[in-house]
Scaffold this motif. Structure first.
Motif, PDB file in Angstrom:
ATOM      1  N   THR A   1      -5.372   9.190  -9.224  1.00 28.56           N
ATOM      2  CA  THR A   1      -4.583   8.174  -9.915  1.00 28.56           C
ATOM      3  C   THR A   1      -5.032   8.067 -11.367  1.00 28.56           C
ATOM      4  O   THR A   1      -4.212   8.052 -12.289  1.00 28.56           O
ATOM      5  N   LEU A   2      -6.344   7.995 -11.581  1.00 28.75           N
ATOM      6  CA  LEU A   2      -6.876   7.906 -12.941  1.00 28.75           C
ATOM      7  C   LEU A   2      -6.497   9.129 -13.763  1.00 28.75           C
ATOM      8  O   LEU A   2      -6.238   9.025 -14.964  1.00 28.75           O
ATOM      9  N   ALA A   3      -6.451  10.286 -13.120  1.00 27.52           N
ATOM     10  CA  ALA A   3      -6.154  11.520 -13.837  1.00 27.52           C
ATOM     11  C   ALA A   3      -4.733  11.553 -14.382  1.00 27.52           C
ATOM     12  O   ALA A   3      -4.418  12.338 -15.279  1.00 27.52           O
ATOM     13  N   GLY A   4      -3.868  10.692 -13.874  1.00 29.11           N
ATOM     14  CA  GLY A   4      -2.491  10.667 -14.358  1.00 29.11           C
ATOM     15  C   GLY A   4      -2.288   9.818 -15.595  1.00 29.11           C
ATOM     16  O   GLY A   4      -1.185   9.734 -16.118  1.00 29.11           O
ATOM     17  N   ALA A   5      -3.368   9.181 -16.079  1.00 32.73           N
ATOM     18  CA  ALA A   5      -3.253   8.274 -17.222  1.00 32.73           C
ATOM     19  C   ALA A   5      -3.724   8.929 -18.509  1.00 32.73           C
ATOM     20  O   ALA A   5      -4.774   9.569 -18.545  1.00 32.73           O
ATOM     21  N   ASP A   6      -2.947   8.751 -19.576  1.00 28.14           N
ATOM     22  CA  ASP A   6      -3.377   9.181 -20.907  1.00 28.14           C
ATOM     23  C   ASP A   6      -4.323   8.151 -21.513  1.00 28.14           C
ATOM     24  O   ASP A   6      -5.197   8.477 -22.294  1.00 28.14           O
ATOM     25  N   ILE A   7      -4.106   6.890 -21.168  1.00 32.02           N
ATOM     26  CA  ILE A   7      -4.940   5.794 -21.677  1.00 32.02           C
ATOM     27  C   ILE A   7      -5.318   4.905 -20.503  1.00 32.02           C
ATOM     28  O   ILE A   7      -4.454   4.512 -19.719  1.00 32.02           O
ATOM     29  N   VAL A   8      -6.617   4.622 -20.351  1.00 33.76           N
ATOM     30  CA  VAL A   8      -7.108   3.731 -19.303  1.00 33.76           C
ATOM     31  C   VAL A   8      -7.790   2.548 -19.984  1.00 33.76           C
ATOM     32  O   VAL A   8      -8.554   2.738 -20.932  1.00 33.76           O
ATOM     33  N   THR A   9      -7.514   1.336 -19.519  1.00 34.02           N
ATOM     34  CA  THR A   9      -8.025   0.143 -20.212  1.00 34.02           C
ATOM     35  C   THR A   9      -8.847  -0.745 -19.290  1.00 34.02           C
ATOM     36  O   THR A   9      -8.467  -1.892 -19.014  1.00 34.02           O
ATOM     37  N   PRO A  10      -9.991  -0.288 -18.805  1.00 34.03           N
ATOM     38  CA  PRO A  10     -10.811  -1.155 -17.955  1.00 34.03           C
ATOM     39  C   PRO A  10     -11.559  -2.202 -18.767  1.00 34.03           C
ATOM     40  O   PRO A  10     -11.942  -1.954 -19.906  1.00 34.03           O
ATOM     41  N   ASN A  11     -11.765  -3.369 -18.171  1.00 32.77           N
ATOM     42  CA  ASN A  11     -12.706  -4.305 -18.781  1.00 32.77           C
ATOM     43  C   ASN A  11     -14.095  -3.967 -18.255  1.00 32.77           C
ATOM     44  O   ASN A  11     -14.276  -2.985 -17.522  1.00 32.77           O
ATOM     45  N   ASP A  12     -15.091  -4.753 -18.590  1.00 34.53           N
ATOM     46  CA  ASP A  12     -16.459  -4.404 -18.226  1.00 34.53           C
ATOM     47  C   ASP A  12     -16.659  -4.343 -16.708  1.00 34.53           C
ATOM     48  O   ASP A  12     -17.280  -3.420 -16.191  1.00 34.53           O
ATOM     49  N   GLY A  13     -16.117  -5.322 -15.982  1.00 32.69           N
ATOM     50  CA  GLY A  13     -16.277  -5.328 -14.544  1.00 32.69           C
ATOM     51  C   GLY A  13     -15.568  -4.164 -13.881  1.00 32.69           C
ATOM     52  O   GLY A  13     -16.097  -3.536 -12.957  1.00 32.69           O
TER      53      GLY A  13
END
Length: 211
Positions: free
Chosen positions: A150-162
């Motif tokens: 799933t993560l590999a399909g994203a050009d931009i990932v926006t996680p917060n610290d947690g």
């Protein structure tokens, strides 16, 4: 028990409004008939339309309530969100595919995906967006249950610290209580965790000084 005097009764902080009267739940929204709460009100639809949001593919799922979230903020400004997913949890990959077919995103468009739908449905949206040549953005909230594909399909990932701590499993000397130390290279952290992300992926995260 001795009833508390009015002066001792709980009061909301300045600028906040109490959800109920603190005594017998009078005024609590939960007293609204649940059948009515399942519906997206005309006022809510009008508010979305006023923002220029195309509601063509907004679905009403029989038997499912509209999702709601309660956001609690502590004295440090940190928030905790309690979510009742409702219809969001019932979104299927087939429904995502049908929506993409109707909307037809392409190069120059942005596909923004949140993880408040089932992981398979989020992955379907990212995969279809990537295949169409659109820029794909994943907000990994909640981060629990996300898969590397799933993560590999994203050009931009926006996680917060947690969320970053959950995704990368980083709990070393710089990190405590699920917080990421200031200055952490989030891209390096996720790649070091063995997550096969797109080469062009860009990361943002809330930096929290854990010292």
């Amino acid at each position: 028990a001795i009833p508390a005097a009015d002066d001792d009764a709980p009061k909301p902080p300045k600028g906040f409004t109490a959800l109920f009267n603190g005594k017998d739940l009078t005024g609590w929204k939960g007293h609204v008939d649940m059948g009515e709460r399942k519906k997206l009100s005309p006022e809510a639809r009008a508010a979305l339309q006023a923002e220029g949001i195309d509601l063509t593919e907004l679905r009403t799922l029989p038997g499912e309530a509209t999702g709601v979230a309660l956001i609690l903020v502590d004295g440090r400004g940190e928030n905790s969100i309690s979510v009742a997913s409702g219809a969001n949890a019932a979104v299927t990959p087939a429904q995502v595919e049908a929506a993409f077919a109707a909307i037809g995103p392409g190069p120059g468009d942005v596909v923004l995906v949140g993880h408040e739908v089932p992981t398979a449905s989020a992955q379907a949206a990212l995969t279809l967006g990537r295949a169409a040549g659109a820029t794909t953005i994943l907000n990994p909230a909640p981060a629990t249950g996300l898969k590397t594909a799933t993560l590999a399909g994203a050009d931009i990932v926006t996680p917060n610290d947690g969320e970053l701590a959950v995704l990368a499993g980083v709990l070393d000397g710089r990190v405590g209580s699920g917080e990421v130390a200031a200055g952490t290279d989030t891209e390096a952290v996720l790649r070091a965790a063995g997550i096969p992300l797109a080469p062009s992926a860009v990361f943002t995260a809330t930096a929290v000084d854990a010292s």
